[in-house]
Scaffold this motif. Sequence first.
Motif, PDB file in Angstrom:
ATOM      1  N   TRP A 254      57.296 -45.504 -16.018  1.00 33.06           N
ATOM      2  CA  TRP A 254      57.515 -44.304 -15.211  1.00 33.06           C
ATOM      3  C   TRP A 254      58.993 -43.908 -15.249  1.00 33.06           C
ATOM      4  N   ALA A 255      59.894 -44.887 -15.105  1.00 33.19           N
ATOM      5  CA  ALA A 255      61.325 -44.598 -15.080  1.00 33.19           C
ATOM      6  C   ALA A 255      61.784 -43.977 -16.404  1.00 33.19           C
ATOM      7  N   VAL A 256      61.336 -44.554 -17.502  1.00 35.02           N
ATOM      8  CA  VAL A 256      61.728 -44.023 -18.816  1.00 35.02           C
ATOM      9  C   VAL A 256      61.148 -42.632 -19.019  1.00 35.02           C
ATOM     10  N   GLY A 257      59.866 -42.453 -18.677  1.00 33.75           N
ATOM     11  CA  GLY A 257      59.225 -41.151 -18.860  1.00 33.75           C
ATOM     12  C   GLY A 257      59.893 -40.062 -18.037  1.00 33.75           C
ATOM     13  N   ILE A 258      60.187 -40.361 -16.779  1.00 38.13           N
ATOM     14  CA  ILE A 258      60.833 -39.368 -15.909  1.00 38.13           C
ATOM     15  C   ILE A 258      62.213 -39.002 -16.450  1.00 38.13           C
ATOM     16  N   THR A 259      62.980 -40.001 -16.897  1.00 39.48           N
ATOM     17  CA  THR A 259      64.330 -39.741 -17.404  1.00 39.48           C
ATOM     18  C   THR A 259      64.297 -38.936 -18.698  1.00 39.48           C
ATOM     19  N   VAL A 260      63.402 -39.303 -19.620  1.00 40.92           N
ATOM     20  CA  VAL A 260      63.321 -38.620 -20.916  1.00 40.92           C
ATOM     21  C   VAL A 260      62.974 -37.143 -20.734  1.00 40.92           C
ATOM     22  N   ILE A 261      62.140 -36.846 -19.740  1.00 39.67           N
ATOM     23  CA  ILE A 261      61.732 -35.454 -19.530  1.00 39.67           C
ATOM     24  C   ILE A 261      62.768 -34.677 -18.712  1.00 39.67           C
ATOM     25  N   SER A 262      63.234 -35.259 -17.617  1.00 39.47           N
ATOM     26  CA  SER A 262      64.052 -34.494 -16.673  1.00 39.47           C
ATOM     27  C   SER A 262      65.538 -34.449 -17.036  1.00 39.47           C
ATOM     28  N   ALA A 263      66.077 -35.500 -17.665  1.00 38.57           N
ATOM     29  CA  ALA A 263      67.509 -35.504 -17.966  1.00 38.57           C
ATOM     30  C   ALA A 263      67.911 -34.391 -18.938  1.00 38.57           C
ATOM     31  N   PRO A 264      67.233 -34.210 -20.087  1.00 37.47           N
ATOM     32  CA  PRO A 264      67.629 -33.095 -20.955  1.00 37.47           C
ATOM     33  C   PRO A 264      67.467 -31.728 -20.288  1.00 37.47           C
ATOM     34  N   LEU A 265      66.414 -31.579 -19.463  1.00 37.77           N
ATOM     35  CA  LEU A 265      66.224 -30.309 -18.762  1.00 37.77           C
ATOM     36  C   LEU A 265      67.359 -30.058 -17.776  1.00 37.77           C
ATOM     37  N   ALA A 266      67.790 -31.120 -17.079  1.00 38.03           N
ATOM     38  CA  ALA A 266      68.877 -30.964 -16.107  1.00 38.03           C
ATOM     39  C   ALA A 266      70.185 -30.603 -16.805  1.00 38.03           C
ATOM     40  N   VAL A 267      70.488 -31.267 -17.919  1.00 31.65           N
ATOM     41  CA  VAL A 267      71.734 -30.970 -18.640  1.00 31.65           C
ATOM     42  C   VAL A 267      71.703 -29.545 -19.192  1.00 31.65           C
ATOM     43  N   ALA A 268      70.549 -29.132 -19.728  1.00 31.36           N
ATOM     44  CA  ALA A 268      70.441 -27.769 -20.264  1.00 31.36           C
ATOM     45  C   ALA A 268      70.579 -26.729 -19.158  1.00 31.36           C
ATOM     46  N   ARG A 269      69.975 -27.003 -18.020  1.00 34.64           N
ATOM     47  CA  ARG A 269      70.105 -26.075 -16.896  1.00 34.64           C
ATOM     48  C   ARG A 269      71.539 -26.017 -16.375  1.00 34.64           C
ATOM     49  N   PHE A 270      72.190 -27.157 -16.335  1.00 38.06           N
ATOM     50  CA  PHE A 270      73.590 -27.205 -15.913  1.00 38.06           C
ATOM     51  C   PHE A 270      74.468 -26.402 -16.861  1.00 38.06           C
ATOM     52  N   ARG A 271      74.192 -26.487 -18.151  1.00 41.34           N
ATOM     53  CA  ARG A 271      74.992 -25.788 -19.155  1.00 41.34           C
ATOM     54  C   ARG A 271      74.834 -24.271 -19.027  1.00 41.34           C
ATOM     55  N   ASN A 272      73.619 -23.825 -18.685  1.00 45.69           N
ATOM     56  CA  ASN A 272      73.327 -22.389 -18.739  1.00 45.69           C
ATOM     57  C   ASN A 272      73.255 -21.736 -17.362  1.00 45.69           C
ATOM     58  N   LYS A 273      73.439 -22.486 -16.303  1.00 47.99           N
ATOM     59  CA  LYS A 273      73.308 -21.901 -14.972  1.00 47.99           C
ATOM     60  C   LYS A 273      74.383 -20.850 -14.741  1.00 47.99           C
ATOM     61  N   THR A 274      73.969 -19.738 -14.157  1.00 48.64           N
ATOM     62  CA  THR A 274      74.902 -18.642 -13.905  1.00 48.64           C
ATOM     63  C   THR A 274      75.192 -18.517 -12.415  1.00 48.64           C
TER      64      THR A 274
END
Length: 274
Positions: A254-274
């Motif tokens: 569960w820990a690996v699955g949650i991190t693999v899915i949510s971490a790239p999404l969080a970094v991408a959102r952080f990069r593009n947030k306006t």
Amino acid sequence: MTAITAPAAPAAVAVDADPRIGLRANLRHIGALVRRNVLQIRQDPESMFDALLMPIVFTLLFVYVFGGALEGSQEKYVNYMVPGLMAMMGMNIAMAVGTGVNSDFKTGVMDRFRTMPIARSSVLIAKIVVEIGRALVATVILLAMGFILGLHVDNGVFGLVSAVVLSLTFGASLMWVFILLGLVARTPQSVQGLSMIVVLPLQFGSSIFAKPTTMPGWLEAFTRYNPLSNLADASRNLINGGAVAHSVMMTLMWAVGITVISAPLAVARFRNKT
């Protein structure tokens, strides 16, 4: 007279707005940001109140309110509930990350970070490192309260430490989810409201406080697939003794699955947030 012409201007050098950061530089940036976040806590000690007081309040409340009804005695319930509460501590501390990230965007701190030549992920990783430290403080206080109330460790120090590490690992994976929520929501208040909608069913629909066999069939089925139940069972068996392979493996998956899915999404959102 021959006209004197000015020398041609040198061609503009293209600058990569998001250059690739080496591992050593990335670690240095994370360390500097961790230090900045720790200094923030020193300047605002009240931000540690949840980590310091929540374990004490929850332990006393649940042991003395539900202990006699669920296990027949407070001492037996301590040994059942305290390992399960380790899972709850990690999730509750993780909730604070999303609110903090959202607040930092409101104050303009995150916009300043995004103009610096640092990896975008280092800002979020530094947040998680500090929150893991806060979760560790909360877990130590929780265990201290458990020992005062009669907690027994049958599997020795190794089992206890393993349970703590497993709880912090799973809590770190959840922090990526709440960071993403903090980046998506508009206000800190909405982050808190949405977080509670996610947290409450997972916490109370688990084996943290009561055995699934005492629940209605539909709720028992939900409880058995709840990742917090796997973590609570793993921590309980690591401390009290019992089969740990399945629950530990499921928790790590569960820990690996949650991190693999949510971490790239969080970094991408952080990069593009306006």
